[in-house]
Write a protein that holds these residues in place. Sequence first.
Motif, PDB file in Angstrom:
ATOM      1  N   ASN A 222       1.313  -1.016   0.000  1.00 30.51           N
ATOM      2  CA  ASN A 222      -0.156  -0.104  -0.512  1.00 30.51           C
ATOM      3  C   ASN A 222       0.689   1.437  -0.190  1.00 30.51           C
ATOM      4  O   ASN A 222       0.328   2.390  -0.452  1.00 30.51           O
ATOM      5  CB  ASN A 222      -1.295  -0.486   1.111  1.00 30.51           C
ATOM      6  N   SER A 223       2.486   1.159   0.433  1.00 27.23           N
ATOM      7  CA  SER A 223       3.020   2.236  -0.014  1.00 27.23           C
ATOM      8  C   SER A 223       3.373   2.460  -1.406  1.00 27.23           C
ATOM      9  O   SER A 223       4.048   1.751  -1.821  1.00 27.23           O
ATOM     10  CB  SER A 223       4.668   1.792   1.123  1.00 27.23           C
ATOM     11  N   LYS A 224       3.171   4.137  -1.291  1.00 29.81           N
ATOM     12  CA  LYS A 224       3.702   4.646  -3.123  1.00 29.81           C
ATOM     13  C   LYS A 224       5.389   4.359  -2.888  1.00 29.81           C
ATOM     14  O   LYS A 224       5.173   3.926  -4.388  1.00 29.81           O
ATOM     15  CB  LYS A 224       3.079   6.051  -3.189  1.00 29.81           C
ATOM     16  N   PHE A 225       6.251   4.820  -1.547  1.00 30.54           N
ATOM     17  CA  PHE A 225       7.487   4.123  -1.770  1.00 30.54           C
ATOM     18  C   PHE A 225       7.794   2.899  -2.321  1.00 30.54           C
ATOM     19  O   PHE A 225       8.967   2.892  -3.396  1.00 30.54           O
ATOM     20  CB  PHE A 225       8.034   4.837  -0.439  1.00 30.54           C
ATOM     21  N   PHE A 226       7.252   1.952  -1.492  1.00 31.88           N
ATOM     22  CA  PHE A 226       7.560   0.507  -2.422  1.00 31.88           C
ATOM     23  C   PHE A 226       7.219   0.390  -3.760  1.00 31.88           C
ATOM     24  O   PHE A 226       7.698   0.120  -4.238  1.00 31.88           O
ATOM     25  CB  PHE A 226       6.837  -0.585  -1.047  1.00 31.88           C
TER      26      PHE A 226
ATOM     27  N   ALA B 187      23.350   8.954  -6.977  1.00 32.43           N
ATOM     28  CA  ALA B 187      24.268   7.967  -7.790  1.00 32.43           C
ATOM     29  C   ALA B 187      23.413   7.358  -8.898  1.00 32.43           C
ATOM     30  O   ALA B 187      23.787   6.710 -10.069  1.00 32.43           O
ATOM     31  CB  ALA B 187      24.752   6.781  -6.741  1.00 32.43           C
ATOM     32  N   LEU B 188      21.831   6.913  -8.274  1.00 31.90           N
ATOM     33  CA  LEU B 188      21.344   6.119  -9.009  1.00 31.90           C
ATOM     34  C   LEU B 188      20.798   7.148 -10.617  1.00 31.90           C
ATOM     35  O   LEU B 188      20.581   6.583 -11.706  1.00 31.90           O
ATOM     36  CB  LEU B 188      20.129   5.191  -8.698  1.00 31.90           C
TER      37      LEU B 188
ATOM     38  N   LEU C 160      13.650   4.295 -15.901  1.00 27.65           N
ATOM     39  CA  LEU C 160      14.663   3.679 -14.417  1.00 27.65           C
ATOM     40  C   LEU C 160      15.138   5.577 -13.424  1.00 27.65           C
ATOM     41  O   LEU C 160      14.642   5.872 -12.691  1.00 27.65           O
ATOM     42  CB  LEU C 160      15.783   2.866 -14.328  1.00 27.65           C
ATOM     43  N   VAL C 161      15.484   6.740 -14.753  1.00 28.04           N
ATOM     44  CA  VAL C 161      15.848   7.853 -14.348  1.00 28.04           C
ATOM     45  C   VAL C 161      14.179   8.428 -13.736  1.00 28.04           C
ATOM     46  O   VAL C 161      14.824   9.022 -13.241  1.00 28.04           O
ATOM     47  CB  VAL C 161      16.615   8.385 -15.905  1.00 28.04           C
ATOM     48  N   ALA C 162      13.397   8.356 -14.867  1.00 27.90           N
ATOM     49  CA  ALA C 162      12.581   8.651 -14.645  1.00 27.90           C
ATOM     50  C   ALA C 162      11.889   8.459 -13.366  1.00 27.90           C
ATOM     51  O   ALA C 162      11.298   9.570 -12.006  1.00 27.90           O
ATOM     52  CB  ALA C 162      10.945   8.940 -15.092  1.00 27.90           C
ATOM     53  N   GLY C 163      11.503   7.294 -12.517  1.00 31.38           N
ATOM     54  CA  GLY C 163      11.382   6.837 -11.163  1.00 31.38           C
ATOM     55  C   GLY C 163      12.304   7.637 -10.263  1.00 31.38           C
ATOM     56  O   GLY C 163      12.254   7.973  -9.044  1.00 31.38           O
ATOM     57  N   VAL C 164      13.772   7.449 -10.332  1.00 31.22           N
ATOM     58  CA  VAL C 164      14.782   8.460  -9.401  1.00 31.22           C
ATOM     59  C   VAL C 164      14.741   9.766  -9.238  1.00 31.22           C
ATOM     60  O   VAL C 164      14.565  10.469  -8.288  1.00 31.22           O
ATOM     61  CB  VAL C 164      16.023   8.133  -9.945  1.00 31.22           C
TER      62      VAL C 164
ATOM     63  N   PHE D  38      11.427   9.598  -6.885  1.00 35.24           N
ATOM     64  CA  PHE D  38      12.520   9.974  -5.595  1.00 35.24           C
ATOM     65  C   PHE D  38      12.399  11.026  -4.923  1.00 35.24           C
ATOM     66  O   PHE D  38      12.480  11.155  -3.766  1.00 35.24           O
ATOM     67  CB  PHE D  38      12.868   8.472  -5.890  1.00 35.24           C
ATOM     68  N   GLN D  39      12.869  11.989  -5.955  1.00 36.14           N
ATOM     69  CA  GLN D  39      13.978  13.106  -5.129  1.00 36.14           C
ATOM     70  C   GLN D  39      13.337  13.722  -5.372  1.00 36.14           C
ATOM     71  O   GLN D  39      13.072  14.863  -4.320  1.00 36.14           O
ATOM     72  CB  GLN D  39      14.484  13.621  -6.610  1.00 36.14           C
ATOM     73  N   LYS D  40      11.885  13.835  -6.076  1.00 38.41           N
ATOM     74  CA  LYS D  40      10.699  14.963  -6.021  1.00 38.41           C
ATOM     75  C   LYS D  40       9.266  15.292  -5.175  1.00 38.41           C
ATOM     76  O   LYS D  40       9.036  15.569  -4.109  1.00 38.41           O
ATOM     77  CB  LYS D  40      10.088  15.987  -7.399  1.00 38.41           C
ATOM     78  N   ALA D  41       9.557  13.632  -5.458  1.00 37.02           N
ATOM     79  CA  ALA D  41       7.624  12.984  -4.168  1.00 37.02           C
ATOM     80  C   ALA D  41       8.226  12.817  -2.645  1.00 37.02           C
ATOM     81  O   ALA D  41       8.923  13.102  -2.641  1.00 37.02           O
ATOM     82  CB  ALA D  41       7.188  12.075  -4.768  1.00 37.02           C
TER      83      ALA D  41
END
Length: 409
Positions: A206-210, A277-278, A396-400, A403-406
Amino acid sequence: MRYSFKHTLYACYTGYITQAIVNNLAPILFIVFQQQFGISFEQVGRLILINFGTQIAADLISVRYVDRIGYRKAAVLAHLLSVLGLVGLAVLPMLLPPYLGLTTAVIIYALGGGLLEVLVSPIVESLPGEQKESAMSLLHSFYCWGQVFVVLVSTLLLWVFGTQIWVYLPVMWAIVPLINMFLFSKVPLMPPLPKEHLMPLRELLNSKFFGAALILMMCAGASELTMSQWSSLFAEKGLHVSKVIGDLAGPCMFAVLMGIGRTLYGIWGHKINLKNALLASGALCILCYLVTIFSPSPILSLIGCAVCGFSVSLMWPGTFSLTAEKFPRGGTAMFGMLAVFGDLGAAIGPWMAGYISDVAQGSQYFMQIGTERQMDPAQLGLKSGLLVALIFPILLVAGVIYFQKAKHK
């Protein structure tokens, strides 16, 4: 002999070497299989799909049952299946219809590989000590060094003694999991967290992060394995270099640079921002795919293929570490689901590249492009397959960036 946690760590390192054998021996033999058994690019890609598809099934089973049967019994079983599958790779194509024999062997050792993937990371994560991110990257570097050793030794043996000795290679490599199976039966293991202390799988999902981490894992698996699994065949058929040069300059250098990347992060990772780094890894991966596909020079294409190994080095362990830090109570279920999506990408990416390669070779439109650019069908097909797989490092770049913005919950 008295065993310590240091021996446990050594057993985990060897477990990842075993997984490297399981995932990378067959691709070295793909051209031999094509010549001896007459299988197509799509069938070769399907073997990769079956391997990682089976590992996904093993991951899902592990999520449910590993905590019940215990890490030790599961680790011994994983190594036993790896031994049986590798021996079967040499024996079963001679006893059954060849492709059925290959498929059966792949399924058996893939079950072992899938179990190892779920087991080894949480075992290392549970061991006493700090700097878990660095330890995880160093652990995953042994997959790379195992891949280097498998490619280097297997390629040189085939070159020196001829491809007819290929049947002895799987039996030889089966010795590694056989020895480690006995080591895992003796080393000390930390007790897992009690079930009531673990985070429920439903809460994780249920976690958006996960959820974002699972997508990252899928893209990491596809980005890494598509280039890694096809690099030998791409070098020989697509770039017209000899098999020994193709194997050493393709998958071997890919693995060397991937191992260097993971080892460096294992040493200095605690000083580096993991998300940045990612992001840099994903951007470099996109560049490497583009150079490999579009460079008119075979040497530059091989360099692009090799440097891609460095670019993907952090993707898999980095996503593991990022997620483990966010969910310290995730336990086996968390690592299992991450492995499921990593294997999903590792299965889909190479198979899709093989499928597109076959489609491109049968298309009049693509053949016309190939004629205009003076490329033969195999070269055009393989480049087309890699081009479609470029979508994974882009995602993958879009996903990282997400992560950085959300703000993750």
